[in-house]
Design an enzyme around this catalytic site. Structure first.
Site, PDB file in Angstrom:
ATOM      1  N   ARG A   1      -3.506 -38.423  16.544  1.00  0.00           N
ATOM      2  CA  ARG A   1      -3.645 -36.973  16.657  1.00  0.00           C
ATOM      3  C   ARG A   1      -2.843 -36.434  17.842  1.00  0.00           C
ATOM      4  NH1 ARG A   1      -8.988 -36.337  17.042  1.00  0.00           N
ATOM      5  NH2 ARG A   1      -8.987 -35.504  19.122  1.00  0.00           N
TER       6      ARG A   1
ATOM      7  N   TYR B   1       3.581 -10.608   9.118  1.00  0.00           N
ATOM      8  CA  TYR B   1       2.961 -11.570   8.212  1.00  0.00           C
ATOM      9  C   TYR B   1       1.469 -11.269   8.056  1.00  0.00           C
ATOM     10  CZ  TYR B   1       2.187 -15.962   5.830  1.00  0.00           C
ATOM     11  OH  TYR B   1       1.857 -16.905   4.890  1.00  0.00           O
TER      12      TYR B   1
ATOM     13  N   ASP C   1       8.067 -14.132  16.736  1.00  0.00           N
ATOM     14  CA  ASP C   1       8.046 -14.948  15.519  1.00  0.00           C
ATOM     15  C   ASP C   1       9.478 -15.024  14.994  1.00  0.00           C
ATOM     16  OD1 ASP C   1       7.917 -15.856  12.843  1.00  0.00           O
ATOM     17  OD2 ASP C   1       5.853 -15.146  12.613  1.00  0.00           O
TER      18      ASP C   1
ATOM     19  N   LYS D   1       9.892 -22.261   5.965  1.00  0.00           N
ATOM     20  CA  LYS D   1      10.874 -21.389   5.325  1.00  0.00           C
ATOM     21  C   LYS D   1      12.288 -21.931   5.527  1.00  0.00           C
ATOM     22  CE  LYS D   1       7.052 -19.047   4.785  1.00  0.00           C
ATOM     23  NZ  LYS D   1       6.651 -17.939   5.647  1.00  0.00           N
TER      24      LYS D   1
END
Ligand SMILES: *Cc1c(COP(=O)(O)O)cnc(C)c1O
Length: 373
Positions: free
Chosen positions: A54, A106, A174, A199
């Site tokens: 992790r 978004y 962003d 993306k």
């Protein structure tokens, strides 16, 4: 060794994050799959770089080095863009803080703000990407999306960074739509970059990824702690696929921009097409700021076909345009955003250009528009 900082985009993408060459080893080492690693029986976790999956994974670290090189900061990757955004917001904001978020960005970020941030006592101000931005005194974090998804408005990052700095606020950008080749927010004065790697950055429509990049040691330590405590890590195979895909980012974006530019020229002359938006079009309201701060234009554009039926007829008639959400992939896709509850008109289409041949794509889209009536 040559001067890395002088390399151009294509060279930087091919080499980003790769380890020193070792004879007999691959260019990009394969994914390391491990939950626990062998520990040194005497030194324990202090004896080696990897203890538990992790927090520690060498495949992930190479990807972080690569994205960090492209963004010009240090990077932490998370399991999705949304995980990166919520991780950033939760690492930086405390009850009583004020955050400025995009009113037209978004949609899941807005939902998180109203459902979770407001509930823990964070004051949320929604501001359109183009502004006007309020007085920033007392604001902890200004978060912008530029170009904004799906409306493609743009904000002047340099000017906003100066205002945020003067007010003692952090500025986060962003960078999903632009990618680090399209825009380098840290160089424009932003404190943080956050993005979805799902993306255009990885571009093959086969994985979800997010990242935070910054030059601030404290913010990155907070994000690293958040990731470790929430477990929002990408898997080793996804991290490896993402790194492999980065090598072609320059090539993919170049074709996507070329396709967007050609389609915009054609679409501008179509009587049934209204509200055409692309920051690279000189007539676009975003153009002056976009050309001043962006290094290249995205392969994403938007327009309106009037109603949902005409959009369906258009996509159905097109051979090279698939109906799909998300954007930035190899295949050209169209998304009617209103079907997802976005605050857009019923005929609003976000079109994401793939890497098909430009002439083929323009011919196909032109014919499909004619067929849609
Ligand atoms: C897609 C997207 C996100 C969320 O990313 P996921 O990888 O889907 O979680 C965040 N910001 C923007 C601008 C996006 O387009």
């Amino acid at each position: 060794m040559s001067d890395v900082t002088a390399d151009r985009d294509g060279t930087r993408c091919v080499r980003a994050g790769l380890p020193e060459a070792v004879p007999g080893e691959p260019f990009l080492p394969g994914p390391v799959f491990a939950a626990p690693y062998h520990l040194d029986p005497w030194a324990g976790p202090a004896g080696a770089p990897n203890g538990y999956g992790r927090s520690d994974n060498p495949t992930r670290r190479l990807l972080e080095a690569a994205i960090g090189e492209l963004e010009g900061g240090d990077c932490r990757v998370l399991s999705s863009g949304q995980a990166a955004i919520t991780g950033l917001l939760m690492s930086v904001l405390r009850p009583g803080d004020t955050v400025v978020l995009p009113a037209d960005g978004y949609f899941s970020v807005r939902a998180f703000a109203t459902e979770t941030l407001a509930g823990i006592g964070v004051r949320v101000l929604f501001v359109p990407t183009v502004g006007p931005y309020p007085d920033l005194s007392g604001v902890r974090l200004v978060f912008v999306e530029t170009p904004a998804n799906p409306g493609l408005d743009v904000v002047d990052v340099r000017a906003l960074a100066a205002r945020a700095r003067a007010a003692g606020a952090l500025l986060a950008v962003d960078n999903t739509t632009a990618t680090p080749l399209g825009q380098r927010p840290l160089e424009l004065g932003a404190d943080l970059v956050v993005a979805s790697g799902t993306k255009a950055l990885t571009g093959h429509s086969d994985l979800l990824l997010g990242y935070v990049a910054s030059r601030s040691v404290e913010v990155l330590a907070a994000v690293t702690g958040w990731r470790d405590h929430t477990g929002a890590i990408p898997g080793a195979f996804d991290a490896w696929l993402a790194h492999r895909s980065l090598a072609t980012l320059d090539l993919r974006l170049a074709r996507q921009t070329e396709n967007a530019s050609a389609l915009v020229r054609m679409l501008a002359g179509q009587p049934r097409v209204t509200g055409l938006r692309w920051p690279g079009r000189p007539e676009d309201p975003a153009y002056p700021v976009a050309v001043a701060q962006m290094r290249r234009m995205p392969g994403v554009l938007s327009f309106d076909l009037g109603d949902a039926d005409r959009v369906a007829r258009f996509v159905d008639a097109a051979r090279l345009v698939a109906a799909a959400t998300s954007f930035g992939g190899l295949h050209t896709t169209a998304d009617r955003r209103a079907q997802w509850g976005d605050d857009t008109s019923p005929g609003f289409v976000r079109l994401s250009c793939g890497v098909e041949d430009t002439n083929d794509l323009v011919a196909d889209v032109t014919a499909a528009l004619r067929a849609a009536g």
